[in-house]
Design a protein around this motif. Structure first.
Motif, PDB file in Angstrom:
ATOM      1  N   TYR A 192       0.923  -1.167   0.246  1.00  0.00           N
ATOM      2  CA  TYR A 192      -0.106  -0.033  -0.202  1.00  0.00           C
ATOM      3  C   TYR A 192       1.011   0.879   0.172  1.00  0.00           C
ATOM      4  CZ  TYR A 192      -4.130   2.746   1.587  1.00  0.00           C
ATOM      5  OH  TYR A 192      -5.917   3.495   1.560  1.00  0.00           O
ATOM      6  N   ALA A 193       1.211   2.022  -1.169  1.00  0.00           N
ATOM      7  CA  ALA A 193       1.386   2.495  -1.172  1.00  0.00           C
ATOM      8  C   ALA A 193       1.180   4.439  -0.869  1.00  0.00           C
ATOM      9  CB  ALA A 193       2.109   3.335  -2.542  1.00  0.00           C
ATOM     10  N   VAL A 194       1.449   5.445   0.214  1.00  0.00           N
ATOM     11  CA  VAL A 194       0.467   6.285   1.165  1.00  0.00           C
ATOM     12  C   VAL A 194       1.477   7.830   0.061  1.00  0.00           C
ATOM     13  CG1 VAL A 194      -0.092   7.697   2.707  1.00  0.00           C
ATOM     14  CG2 VAL A 194      -0.671   5.162   2.548  1.00  0.00           C
ATOM     15  N   THR A 195       1.125   8.443  -0.509  1.00  0.00           N
ATOM     16  CA  THR A 195       1.189   9.641  -0.868  1.00  0.00           C
ATOM     17  C   THR A 195       1.667  10.504   0.630  1.00  0.00           C
ATOM     18  OG1 THR A 195       0.131  10.831  -1.539  1.00  0.00           O
ATOM     19  CG2 THR A 195       1.064   8.832  -3.355  1.00  0.00           C
ATOM     20  N   ASP A 196       3.459  11.685   0.068  1.00  0.00           N
ATOM     21  CA  ASP A 196       2.707  12.648   0.398  1.00  0.00           C
ATOM     22  C   ASP A 196       4.106  13.930  -0.638  1.00  0.00           C
ATOM     23  OD1 ASP A 196       4.868  13.165   3.457  1.00  0.00           O
ATOM     24  OD2 ASP A 196       5.330  14.096   2.138  1.00  0.00           O
ATOM     25  N   SER A 197       3.043  14.873  -0.239  1.00  0.00           N
ATOM     26  CA  SER A 197       3.588  16.082  -1.919  1.00  0.00           C
ATOM     27  C   SER A 197       5.225  16.845  -0.866  1.00  0.00           C
ATOM     28  CB  SER A 197       2.758  16.680  -2.322  1.00  0.00           C
ATOM     29  OG  SER A 197       1.499  17.713  -0.788  1.00  0.00           O
ATOM     30  N   GLY A 198       5.291  16.642   0.306  1.00  0.00           N
ATOM     31  CA  GLY A 198       6.107  17.162   0.719  1.00  0.00           C
ATOM     32  C   GLY A 198       7.958  16.549   0.146  1.00  0.00           C
ATOM     33  N   MET A 199       7.505  14.696   0.393  1.00  0.00           N
ATOM     34  CA  MET A 199       8.755  14.476  -0.034  1.00  0.00           C
ATOM     35  C   MET A 199       8.448  14.274  -1.923  1.00  0.00           C
ATOM     36  SD  MET A 199       8.069  10.629   2.036  1.00  0.00           S
ATOM     37  CE  MET A 199       7.889  10.584   3.806  1.00  0.00           C
ATOM     38  N   ASN A 200       7.692  14.356  -2.647  1.00  0.00           N
ATOM     39  CA  ASN A 200       7.683  14.621  -4.113  1.00  0.00           C
ATOM     40  C   ASN A 200       8.925  15.983  -4.300  1.00  0.00           C
ATOM     41  OD1 ASN A 200       6.576  12.365  -4.585  1.00  0.00           O
ATOM     42  ND2 ASN A 200       4.577  12.957  -4.469  1.00  0.00           N
ATOM     43  N   GLU A 201       7.856  17.466  -3.688  1.00  0.00           N
ATOM     44  CA  GLU A 201       8.421  18.210  -3.893  1.00  0.00           C
ATOM     45  C   GLU A 201      10.062  18.103  -3.346  1.00  0.00           C
ATOM     46  OE1 GLU A 201       6.517  20.953  -1.617  1.00  0.00           O
ATOM     47  OE2 GLU A 201       4.931  20.712  -3.041  1.00  0.00           O
ATOM     48  N   LYS A 202      10.347  17.341  -2.574  1.00  0.00           N
ATOM     49  CA  LYS A 202      11.896  17.445  -2.445  1.00  0.00           C
ATOM     50  C   LYS A 202      12.467  16.393  -3.107  1.00  0.00           C
ATOM     51  CE  LYS A 202      14.925  14.383   1.189  1.00  0.00           C
ATOM     52  NZ  LYS A 202      14.535  13.227   1.902  1.00  0.00           N
ATOM     53  N   LYS A 227      -2.175  16.524   3.223  1.00  0.00           N
ATOM     54  CA  LYS A 227      -2.365  17.932   4.359  1.00  0.00           C
ATOM     55  C   LYS A 227      -2.507  19.052   3.949  1.00  0.00           C
ATOM     56  CE  LYS A 227      -2.994  14.013   6.696  1.00  0.00           C
ATOM     57  NZ  LYS A 227      -4.492  13.620   7.708  1.00  0.00           N
ATOM     58  N   ASN A 228      -2.200  19.738   3.073  1.00  0.00           N
ATOM     59  CA  ASN A 228      -2.306  20.274   2.598  1.00  0.00           C
ATOM     60  C   ASN A 228      -2.630  21.313   1.699  1.00  0.00           C
ATOM     61  OD1 ASN A 228      -0.787  21.433   5.947  1.00  0.00           O
ATOM     62  ND2 ASN A 228       0.833  20.749   4.144  1.00  0.00           N
ATOM     63  N   ALA A 229      -3.471  20.329   0.948  1.00  0.00           N
ATOM     64  CA  ALA A 229      -3.707  20.985  -0.331  1.00  0.00           C
ATOM     65  C   ALA A 229      -4.806  21.325  -0.700  1.00  0.00           C
ATOM     66  CB  ALA A 229      -3.692  19.447  -1.442  1.00  0.00           C
ATOM     67  N   GLU A 230      -4.828  22.163  -1.061  1.00  0.00           N
ATOM     68  CA  GLU A 230      -6.619  23.344  -1.005  1.00  0.00           C
ATOM     69  C   GLU A 230      -7.168  22.449  -1.892  1.00  0.00           C
ATOM     70  OE1 GLU A 230      -5.688  26.329  -3.638  1.00  0.00           O
ATOM     71  OE2 GLU A 230      -4.818  27.593  -1.842  1.00  0.00           O
ATOM     72  N   THR A 231      -8.665  22.191  -1.533  1.00  0.00           N
ATOM     73  CA  THR A 231      -9.494  21.054  -2.338  1.00  0.00           C
ATOM     74  C   THR A 231      -9.725  21.241  -3.274  1.00  0.00           C
ATOM     75  OG1 THR A 231     -11.006  21.610  -0.282  1.00  0.00           O
ATOM     76  CG2 THR A 231     -12.393  21.007  -1.938  1.00  0.00           C
ATOM     77  N   ARG A 232      -9.669  22.123  -4.415  1.00  0.00           N
ATOM     78  CA  ARG A 232      -9.513  22.142  -5.711  1.00  0.00           C
ATOM     79  C   ARG A 232      -8.300  21.362  -6.515  1.00  0.00           C
ATOM     80  NH1 ARG A 232     -12.303  27.238  -9.366  1.00  0.00           N
ATOM     81  NH2 ARG A 232     -13.718  26.781  -7.724  1.00  0.00           N
ATOM     82  N   PHE A 377       8.838   6.407  -0.818  1.00  0.00           N
ATOM     83  CA  PHE A 377       8.601   7.842  -1.727  1.00  0.00           C
ATOM     84  C   PHE A 377       9.629   8.902  -1.380  1.00  0.00           C
ATOM     85  CE2 PHE A 377       3.398   6.981  -2.068  1.00  0.00           C
ATOM     86  CZ  PHE A 377       4.069   6.903  -3.255  1.00  0.00           C
ATOM     87  N   ASP A 378      10.232   8.707  -0.210  1.00  0.00           N
ATOM     88  CA  ASP A 378      11.730   9.725   0.117  1.00  0.00           C
ATOM     89  C   ASP A 378      12.633   8.930  -0.330  1.00  0.00           C
ATOM     90  OD1 ASP A 378      12.434  11.438   1.179  1.00  0.00           O
ATOM     91  OD2 ASP A 378      12.375  11.113   3.035  1.00  0.00           O
ATOM     92  N   ARG A 379      12.541   8.834  -1.955  1.00  0.00           N
ATOM     93  CA  ARG A 379      13.588   8.009  -2.477  1.00  0.00           C
ATOM     94  C   ARG A 379      13.784   8.546  -3.732  1.00  0.00           C
ATOM     95  NH1 ARG A 379      13.748   6.573   2.187  1.00  0.00           N
ATOM     96  NH2 ARG A 379      14.489   3.890   3.209  1.00  0.00           N
ATOM     97  N   SER A 380      15.940   8.221  -4.084  1.00  0.00           N
ATOM     98  CA  SER A 380      15.673   8.742  -5.414  1.00  0.00           C
ATOM     99  C   SER A 380      14.705   7.648  -6.114  1.00  0.00           C
ATOM    100  CB  SER A 380      16.653   8.825  -5.998  1.00  0.00           C
ATOM    101  OG  SER A 380      17.907   7.273  -6.013  1.00  0.00           O
ATOM    102  N   SER A 381      14.469   6.765  -6.206  1.00  0.00           N
ATOM    103  CA  SER A 381      13.176   6.410  -7.448  1.00  0.00           C
ATOM    104  C   SER A 381      13.144   5.232  -7.105  1.00  0.00           C
ATOM    105  CB  SER A 381      14.048   5.270  -8.023  1.00  0.00           C
ATOM    106  OG  SER A 381      13.377   3.809  -8.897  1.00  0.00           O
ATOM    107  N   VAL A 382      11.046   5.789  -7.284  1.00  0.00           N
ATOM    108  CA  VAL A 382       9.885   5.171  -6.681  1.00  0.00           C
ATOM    109  C   VAL A 382       9.658   4.389  -7.312  1.00  0.00           C
ATOM    110  CG1 VAL A 382       7.304   5.549  -5.883  1.00  0.00           C
ATOM    111  CG2 VAL A 382       9.011   7.314  -5.727  1.00  0.00           C
TER     112      VAL A 382
END
Ligand SMILES: Cc1ncc(COP(=O)(O)OP(=O)(O)O)c(N)n1
Ligand SMILES: Cc1ncsc1CCOP(=O)(O)O
Length: 401
Positions: A192-202, A227-232, A377-382
């Motif tokens: 089960y892969a749970v995303t994290d946009s902070g890690m994606n940005e990094k 956790k911090n995304a705007e709804t749209r 997700f906090d790795r160079s190659s997902v």
């Protein structure tokens, strides 16, 4: 007693036993119009007002609640059922499904209600005021009614047999997925892969790229945890990710946000203990979407099952820095919850390729897999990390069997 086609299923001589012995023991009585009329000495039931009157009279014979089903009202009426609990009436309307395939609808509705009651639901209790609470109070009934309506719609064109009535297909849930092609099962929880946009940005990766790589590496289910995304923006991201997930038939769930799941037609939601209760989520999302609930205790696991969840997420198994202030339950806590849970479980929290094997080795058959955030997700190659974890888990499971 009397089927919708008019066939008498029980001799009229049983009516007195119904009235004098059985009804006072019943939690709910669910007569169709002909049955209600027979129980009331042939009373004419032609309008919704008649049904309300009949519900009240039947209630006075002893059952705690009455649901008079209006499927046999003239076709000009919507399908209206009248529910009466001794204090308040509720008219439950839905569009009429035009079909001859109605055989078994009454038994199915009653069985669905019984099944939900057996799970501990209190849906036919006192009625609350807002539509949402109303929906919750009627949850079991609403679920049963919705199941029957969906099955009727699904079966409406089946041509089988020569009778006046045709069959009704109870197995739609096994085949039907609202056209998305995705139906959740416990086995989807394997990786089960749970995303994290902070890690994606990094790592400079758009969410869609991260999700695609995770799936190509072997992730069996995805959760968008924004956790911090705007709804749209969240809805747009969910729709974009669904376009990636659907061809692989990998379910995509939304963390916390039922509104985003509904707006994007995602495959379900994952809810924490302080989020919307699963029972409310189920009433809002319907029977086909997947609902996961985070549980750290046996009581929470039991409640998730009662509330109609599909799986539970248990953790943190190990300490994690991805979720602040998250209590660690350890392998023992995970095992305790798994053994008490009637639902499939996925373990979460601090899990990675170096410590995943002992998690799967706790000896709980309903532990179906692991959920990870940073390990992929906090790795160079997902894709590489997911593939590595997938092959380790697969090997561990095949050795154990
Ligand atoms: C699969 C899975 N299990 C547990 C969680 C944690 O959810 P929650 O308790 O709501 O915490 P947040 O993720 O919202 O911070 C999860 N997301 N997924
Ligand atoms: C969302 C969540 N819920 C319990 S632990 C956790 C975080 C898991 O992240 P990681 O896999 O990086 O430890």
């Amino acid at each position: 007693m009397v089927s919708t086609s008019g066939d008498v299923l029980a001799d009229p001589s049983i009516l007195s036993s119904f009235r004098e012995e059985l009804l006072m023991m019943a939690d709910i009585l669910t007569p169709n119009l002909k049955e209600a009329s027979n129980l009331l000495g042939g009373m004419r039931l032609e309008t919704v007002a008649d049904m309300r009157h009949a519900a009240k009279l039947l209630h006075s014979l002893g059952p705690r609640s009455v649901l008079v089903k209006g499927g046999d009202l003239p076709e000009s009426f919507d399908a209206v059922d009248v529910f009466f609990d001794g204090e308040e009436y509720h008219e439950l309307r839905s569009p009429r499904v035009k079909t001859r395939n109605t055989h078994g609808t009454g038994c199915t509705l009653a069985s669905c209600i019984a099944a939900e009651l057996a799970k501990g639901s209190s849906m036919l209790s006192a009625v609350k005021v807002t539509p949402l609470w109303l929906c919750m109070c009627f949850y079991s009934y609403a679920l049963a009614k919705r199941y029957v309506e969906t099955a009727l719609e699904y079966s409406k064109d089946i041509i089988l047999g020569n009778g006046a009535q045709g069959p009704f297909d109870h197995f739609l849930r096994l085949k039907h997925n609202s056209g998305t092609g995705v139906t959740f099962s416990g086995n989807d929880l394997f990786l089960y892969a749970v995303t994290d946009s902070g890690m994606n940005e990094k790592w400079g990766r758009p969410m869609e790229v991260a999700v695609k790589e995770a799936i190509e590496g072997g992730a069996t289910i995805i959760q968008l945890r924004e956790k911090n995304a705007e709804t749209r923006k969240f809805i747009e991201t969910a729709k974009a990710c669904l376009k990636i997930c659907r061809p692989y038939k990998v379910p995509l769930l939304i963390n916390d946000r039922i509104d985003v799941a509904l707006a994007s037609d995602a495959d379900g939601v994952h809810l924490g203990q302080s989020d919307t209760p699963a029972q409310v989520a189920r009433a809002l999302l319907g029977p086909e979407k997947a609902i996961g609930v985070s549980c750290k205790t046996v009581e929470q696991a039991h409640q998730a099952w009662v509330d109609g969840a599909d799986y539970i997420g248990c953790g943190g198994v190990y300490p994690t820095s991805t979720k602040a202030n998250n209590t660690t339950v350890g392998l023992d806590g995970l095992k305790t919850v798994c053994l008490a849970s009637k639902l499939p479980v996925v373990a979460i929290g601090g899990i990675n390729a170096s410590n995943a094997i002992p998690v799967l080795g706790i000896g709980a058959p309903n532990l179906k897999g692991v959920a990870v955030v940073s390990a992929v997700f906090d790795r160079s190659s997902v894709a590489t990390e997911t593939r590595n974890l997938h092959s380790m888990l697969t090997e561990a499971v095949s050795k154990a069997n």
